[in-house]
Design an enzyme around this catalytic site. Structure first.
Site, PDB file in Angstrom:
ATOM      1  CE  LYS A 139      -0.175  -0.822   2.653  1.00 56.65           C
ATOM      2  NZ  LYS A 139      -1.432  -1.458   3.090  1.00 56.65           N
ATOM      3  N   GLY A 140       3.136  -5.407  -1.468  1.00 51.98           N
ATOM      4  CA  GLY A 140       3.670  -5.879  -2.746  1.00 51.98           C
ATOM      5  C   GLY A 140       3.367  -7.354  -2.963  1.00 51.98           C
ATOM      6  CB  ALA A 141       3.998 -10.314  -0.853  1.00 53.72           C
ATOM      7  CD  GLU A 159       3.533  -2.157   3.248  1.00 52.70           C
ATOM      8  OE1 GLU A 159       2.701  -2.089   4.162  1.00 52.70           O
ATOM      9  OE2 GLU A 159       3.807  -3.226   2.668  1.00 52.70           O
ATOM     10  CG  ASN A 165      -7.431   4.519   0.550  1.00 53.10           C
ATOM     11  OD1 ASN A 165      -7.023   5.674   0.644  1.00 53.10           O
ATOM     12  ND2 ASN A 165      -7.118   3.589   1.450  1.00 53.10           N
ATOM     13  N   GLY A 213     -14.226   1.569  -1.900  1.00 54.73           N
ATOM     14  CA  GLY A 213     -14.776   0.475  -1.099  1.00 54.73           C
ATOM     15  C   GLY A 213     -15.947  -0.183  -1.813  1.00 54.73           C
ATOM     16  N   GLY A 238     -17.423   0.904  -5.168  1.00 52.83           N
ATOM     17  CA  GLY A 238     -16.736   0.654  -6.441  1.00 52.83           C
ATOM     18  C   GLY A 238     -15.516   1.540  -6.592  1.00 52.83           C
ATOM     19  CG  ASP A 261      -9.516  -9.137   7.518  1.00 56.71           C
ATOM     20  OD1 ASP A 261      -9.176  -7.947   7.368  1.00 56.71           O
ATOM     21  OD2 ASP A 261      -8.719 -10.018   7.891  1.00 56.71           O
ATOM     22  CB  ALA A 318      -4.906  -7.735   1.409  1.00 60.51           C
ATOM     23  CB  ALA A 319      -9.990  -4.882   0.072  1.00 58.84           C
ATOM     24  N   GLY A 320      -7.411  -3.538  -1.168  1.00 56.57           N
ATOM     25  CA  GLY A 320      -6.790  -2.655  -2.159  1.00 56.57           C
ATOM     26  C   GLY A 320      -5.700  -3.363  -2.942  1.00 56.57           C
ATOM     27  CG  ASP A 321      -2.543  -4.906  -0.805  1.00 52.97           C
ATOM     28  OD1 ASP A 321      -2.312  -3.701  -1.039  1.00 52.97           O
ATOM     29  OD2 ASP A 321      -2.384  -5.428   0.322  1.00 52.97           O
TER      30      ASP A 321
HETATM   31  O1  RIB Z   1      -2.551  -3.980   2.591  1.00 55.66           O
HETATM   32  C1  RIB Z   1      -2.482  -4.966   3.592  1.00 55.66           C
HETATM   33  C2  RIB Z   1      -1.064  -5.202   3.996  1.00 55.66           C
HETATM   34  O2  RIB Z   1      -0.555  -4.037   4.595  1.00 55.66           O
HETATM   35  C3  RIB Z   1      -0.885  -6.284   5.018  1.00 55.66           C
HETATM   36  O3  RIB Z   1      -0.727  -7.559   4.450  1.00 55.66           O
HETATM   37  C4  RIB Z   1       0.326  -5.812   5.801  1.00 55.66           C
HETATM   38  O4  RIB Z   1       1.457  -6.611   5.629  1.00 55.66           O
HETATM   39  C5  RIB Z   1       0.583  -4.392   5.336  1.00 55.66           C
HETATM   40  O5  RIB Z   1       1.633  -4.347   4.464  1.00 55.66           O
END
Ligand code: RIB
Length: 306
Positions: free
Chosen positions: A39-41, A139, A183, A223, A226, A247, A250-253
């Site tokens: 999530k961070g990356a 995380e 979310n 989602g 909005g 897919d 990672a949409a939230g990230d």
């Molecule tokens: O938010 C998606 C991420 O959650 C994935 O890339 C996975 O590594 C988990 O951390």
């Protein structure tokens, strides 16, 4: 430095399947891929790619293994400074096992490994100093996140916390948050309620409850509907974009990374949320986490057509 992200890096092991398995069931899946995530990356990658030159730095921990090199290279390719991503001597790089079903929903199990050693929050002060925005997720060890939030605030940064994966948080940690971005299920857990879909009116009530617990401003991600913004007693819906989802990983990230970029560029919260909605919508049309982050040009084009 404009944006600092403190958090996790994982190698994602991704399998597609027609549907997610029930407990005790085996399901034959489709394709398999090993893709950079965490999530961070993912947030850092999104900020780097969408910021298109805006300075972004990642603080994190990996293992002494090949995954580490791959994950750092992925961030560097997005323009992220990885000089504060250090190697653990005892733990492997974090991994995530992700099953994506038709329609794009997923389930994820994370083995955090080196992410458990995010490090001494005090040592982050130097990285935060002079930056504008700091992004956090859950995380990493909660004590470290809490201490790092406090230090980032002391240094005058806008702190953004994505409370994922969901876990209960005390008011003390929420009080260090400038913008909380749950979310629906995360928002409900934080106010002690069971997961369900929220109407915008219900989301507004939950968001105000989270502000009462200490967060300055709250954005509930809804989602494709909005997101719901709440600040200083006012709530409003910022509409999303209808796209064909393949897919949702990672949409939230991506939302958070994009939000930070737009805020660092001086946009208002509403404008930043609109930009973040567009970037997150594009990300769900592609597979994987960092592989799904759109470019700035793609995001601007979607916005221009809206
Ligand atoms: O938010 C998606 C991420 O959650 C994935 O890339 C996975 O590594 C988990 O951390």
């Amino acid at each position: 430095m404009a944006i600092v992200v403190a958090g996790s890096l994982n190698m994602d092991f991704v399998v597609t399947a027609a549907r997610l398995p029930a407990p005790g069931e085996t399901v034959l899946g489709g394709g398999f891929a090993m893709l950079p995530g965490g999530k961070g990356a993912n947030q850092a990658c999104a900020a780097g790619r969408l910021g298109a030159g805006l300075p972004v730095k990642m603080i994190g921990r990996v293992g002494y293994d090949l995954f580490a090199d791959h994950l750092k290279a992925s961030l560097a390719a997005a323009g992220v400074d990885v000089s504060a991503v250090h190697a653990s001597r005892t733990q492997p790089t974090g991994v995530a096992f992700i099953c994506v079903e038709a329609g794009g929903q997923n389930s994820i199990i994370v083995a955090p490994g080196a992410n458990q050693e995010l490090g001494d929050a005090g040592a982050m002060r130097q990285v935060f100093r002079g930056a504008r925005i700091a992004l956090f997720q859950l995380e990493s060890p909660l004590d470290t996140v809490r201490a790092a939030l406090t230090i980032a605030r002391q240094e005058g940064l806008v702190t953004i916390l994505d409370p994922a994966p969901a876990q209960p948080l005390g008011d003390a940690i929420l009080s260090e948050v400038s913008i909380l971005t749950p979310n629906e299920s995360e928002a409900l857990l934080l106010v002690g309620e069971s997961p369900r879909r929220l109407t915008p009116e219900e989301a507004a009530g939950v968001a105000q409850a989270l502000r009462a617990k200490g967060a300055d401003r709250v954005i509930v991600k809804l989602g494709d509907a909005g997101c719901l913004l709440a600040d200083e007693g006012r709530t409003r819906l910022v509409s999303g974009f209808a796209v064909e989802a393949v897919d949702a990983t990672a949409a939230g990230d991506v939302f958070n990374g994009a939000l930070a970029v737009a805020l660092a560029e001086g946009r208002s919260l509403d404008e930043a949320a609109h930009f973040a909605n567009a970037a997150a919508a594009l990300s769900v049309t592609r597979r994987g986490a960092q592989s799904s982050v759109p470019s700035r040009a793609e995001t601007d084009a979607l916005l221009a057509g809206s």
